[in-house]
Write a protein that holds these residues in place. Sequence first.
Motif, PDB file in Angstrom:
ATOM      1  N   GLY A  29       0.786  -1.221   0.000  1.00 32.36           N
ATOM      2  CA  GLY A  29       0.000   0.000   0.000  1.00 32.36           C
ATOM      3  C   GLY A  29       0.819   1.272   0.000  1.00 32.36           C
ATOM      4  O   GLY A  29       0.446   2.268  -0.616  1.00 32.36           O
ATOM      5  N   ALA A  30       1.967   1.272   0.702  1.00 31.86           N
ATOM      6  CA  ALA A  30       2.779   2.487   0.825  1.00 31.86           C
ATOM      7  C   ALA A  30       3.744   2.678  -0.339  1.00 31.86           C
ATOM      8  O   ALA A  30       4.419   3.716  -0.418  1.00 31.86           O
ATOM      9  CB  ALA A  30       3.561   2.459   2.140  1.00 31.86           C
ATOM     10  N   LEU A  31       3.820   1.720  -1.245  1.00 30.36           N
ATOM     11  CA  LEU A  31       4.774   1.803  -2.355  1.00 30.36           C
ATOM     12  C   LEU A  31       4.196   2.616  -3.511  1.00 30.36           C
ATOM     13  O   LEU A  31       3.014   2.487  -3.833  1.00 30.36           O
ATOM     14  CB  LEU A  31       5.125   0.401  -2.857  1.00 30.36           C
ATOM     15  N   PRO A  32       5.032   3.451  -4.145  1.00 23.84           N
ATOM     16  CA  PRO A  32       4.564   4.154  -5.353  1.00 23.84           C
ATOM     17  C   PRO A  32       4.112   3.132  -6.398  1.00 23.84           C
ATOM     18  O   PRO A  32       4.778   2.112  -6.613  1.00 23.84           O
ATOM     19  CB  PRO A  32       5.794   4.936  -5.816  1.00 23.84           C
ATOM     20  N   LEU A  33       3.005   3.412  -7.023  1.00 23.57           N
ATOM     21  CA  LEU A  33       2.416   2.461  -7.966  1.00 23.57           C
ATOM     22  C   LEU A  33       3.410   2.054  -9.048  1.00 23.57           C
ATOM     23  O   LEU A  33       3.489   0.878  -9.418  1.00 23.57           O
ATOM     24  CB  LEU A  33       1.173   3.094  -8.601  1.00 23.57           C
ATOM     25  N   ALA A  34       4.179   3.019  -9.542  1.00 22.88           N
ATOM     26  CA  ALA A  34       5.092   2.757 -10.659  1.00 22.88           C
ATOM     27  C   ALA A  34       6.250   1.851 -10.277  1.00 22.88           C
ATOM     28  O   ALA A  34       6.923   1.302 -11.151  1.00 22.88           O
ATOM     29  CB  ALA A  34       5.619   4.071 -11.221  1.00 22.88           C
ATOM     30  N   THR A  35       6.516   1.692  -8.970  1.00 26.63           N
ATOM     31  CA  THR A  35       7.668   0.890  -8.542  1.00 26.63           C
ATOM     32  C   THR A  35       7.301  -0.568  -8.262  1.00 26.63           C
ATOM     33  O   THR A  35       8.174  -1.389  -8.020  1.00 26.63           O
ATOM     34  CB  THR A  35       8.297   1.484  -7.269  1.00 26.63           C
ATOM     35  N   ILE A  36       6.011  -0.887  -8.282  1.00 25.36           N
ATOM     36  CA  ILE A  36       5.577  -2.246  -7.936  1.00 25.36           C
ATOM     37  C   ILE A  36       5.734  -3.163  -9.149  1.00 25.36           C
ATOM     38  O   ILE A  36       5.172  -2.910 -10.210  1.00 25.36           O
ATOM     39  CB  ILE A  36       4.119  -2.244  -7.451  1.00 25.36           C
ATOM     40  N   THR A  37       6.499  -4.206  -8.972  1.00 21.89           N
ATOM     41  CA  THR A  37       6.746  -5.164 -10.050  1.00 21.89           C
ATOM     42  C   THR A  37       5.862  -6.393  -9.866  1.00 21.89           C
ATOM     43  O   THR A  37       5.240  -6.578  -8.814  1.00 21.89           O
ATOM     44  CB  THR A  37       8.216  -5.593 -10.052  1.00 21.89           C
ATOM     45  N   ALA A  38       5.860  -7.247 -10.866  1.00 17.87           N
ATOM     46  CA  ALA A  38       5.073  -8.480 -10.795  1.00 17.87           C
ATOM     47  C   ALA A  38       5.514  -9.354  -9.612  1.00 17.87           C
ATOM     48  O   ALA A  38       4.660  -9.858  -8.872  1.00 17.87           O
ATOM     49  CB  ALA A  38       5.163  -9.240 -12.113  1.00 17.87           C
ATOM     50  N   PRO A  39       6.834  -9.553  -9.377  1.00 21.52           N
ATOM     51  CA  PRO A  39       7.242 -10.365  -8.219  1.00 21.52           C
ATOM     52  C   PRO A  39       6.793  -9.753  -6.892  1.00 21.52           C
ATOM     53  O   PRO A  39       6.452 -10.493  -5.956  1.00 21.52           O
ATOM     54  CB  PRO A  39       8.771 -10.386  -8.334  1.00 21.52           C
ATOM     55  N   MET A  40       6.793  -8.427  -6.780  1.00 19.01           N
ATOM     56  CA  MET A  40       6.353  -7.787  -5.539  1.00 19.01           C
ATOM     57  C   MET A  40       4.865  -8.022  -5.300  1.00 19.01           C
ATOM     58  O   MET A  40       4.440  -8.320  -4.179  1.00 19.01           O
ATOM     59  CB  MET A  40       6.666  -6.288  -5.592  1.00 19.01           C
ATOM     60  N   LEU A  41       4.064  -7.897  -6.355  1.00 17.32           N
ATOM     61  CA  LEU A  41       2.630  -8.161  -6.228  1.00 17.32           C
ATOM     62  C   LEU A  41       2.390  -9.633  -5.908  1.00 17.32           C
ATOM     63  O   LEU A  41       1.551  -9.965  -5.071  1.00 17.32           O
ATOM     64  CB  LEU A  41       1.916  -7.773  -7.520  1.00 17.32           C
TER      65      LEU A  41
END
Length: 411
Positions: free
Chosen positions: A137-149
């Motif tokens: 939730g606190a991560l900038p949307l553009a920095t979220i990768t497939a492995p993180m999700l």
Amino acid sequence: MLTEIACKSTTCPADKPRVRFADSGGLYLEVTPNGSKRWFWKYRFDGKEKRIAFGSYPDVKLKEARTARDDARKLHQQGIDPAQKRQLDRLENKRQADVTFEAVAREFHATKASGWSKQYGERWIERMEKDLFPWIGALPLATITAPMLLHALRRTEARGAKETAHTLRQTAGQVFRYGIATGRCERNPAPDLHGALAPLNVKHMAAVLDADSAGKLMRAIFDYEGQPSTRAALELSALLFQRPGNIRHMEWVEIDLDAALWTIPADKMKRTIYGKTNGRPHFVPLAPRAIQILKDLKPLTGHGKYVFPSLLTGERAMSENTIRTALRRMGYTNDEMTPHGFRAMARTIMVERLNMHPDVIEAQLAHGKSGPLGAAYDRAQFMEQRRQMMNEWADYLDKLRTGADVIPLRA
């Protein structure tokens, strides 16, 4: 210069709006009659006198105020206006906060919730708050990768909620698509996870799907010895194959026995809020057998609002467990037949045994039509076909019940 003791003891006379106590290098402590004490630094930029606040005393001690002054002075020496720099930093921090996954998800939810049902909207945000916001939730949307999700979804999967994990992948994809549209990110990683989660063993609603079993079911309903209204609800569930909730909430005002028609208002249908508000009613033609059931039932429940009132109060609609419990009393387990199973039974047997056109059946099931026409699809165009189909279906169920003229399964 000030000392910590002097800062504590400074006061402002009641007849003055404020008093300023100077430290050094333009730093001073401003005190007001109500006891408020605030740090300021005075400087000149582009020939104008300006000042910048460093917070309140004693939250900000003298040493901390001097450090803040020195930091601001360094910016000033580089030709940067410290006050303007602070404003830009605040705007940037706000912008960064607005691009986090949680912020974008909540914005998307606020944008779409007015078109969703209350229950769906609440469930959507509850899933996010429980299973995704704590981890990404606190991560900038553009920095979220497939492995993180995927890592976040694995946590949901690990507690056995496989279906929820798959749902969250879809809802996260909605957030990313909205983020792309609003300029908060450039791509959606959710589709990259296709096949990465544990597969779902989809269990469909149990239903009787062959003609012989349907005949046995109709005989069991015919011989049911419980409440007459429950027996009527069971038989109409088979004859009309509407959603269990619509059957239970059927109202006498919706029934036109002379026209042989049940008109379900749009707001009772399984639709979006827009569809409930602006959509057409759903029309259910009534075969002669259905009309007879309703005529027999009217002396019992016709004085009230609901065709199938609650057996306890009579003021509310029949409980959602009444038909399910009746099926259990008739010997059908939850793995063999459910109230929703009457829809699957009609859909399957009509196609396989009676050669009914699938589009006509889907219209009667009130299933949304896919394709470019979508909700604008005019279901009234099948009205005559639907009326004929409902009559044939009622006749066929009666033949199955008596064991006569069972049409063999087509190859």
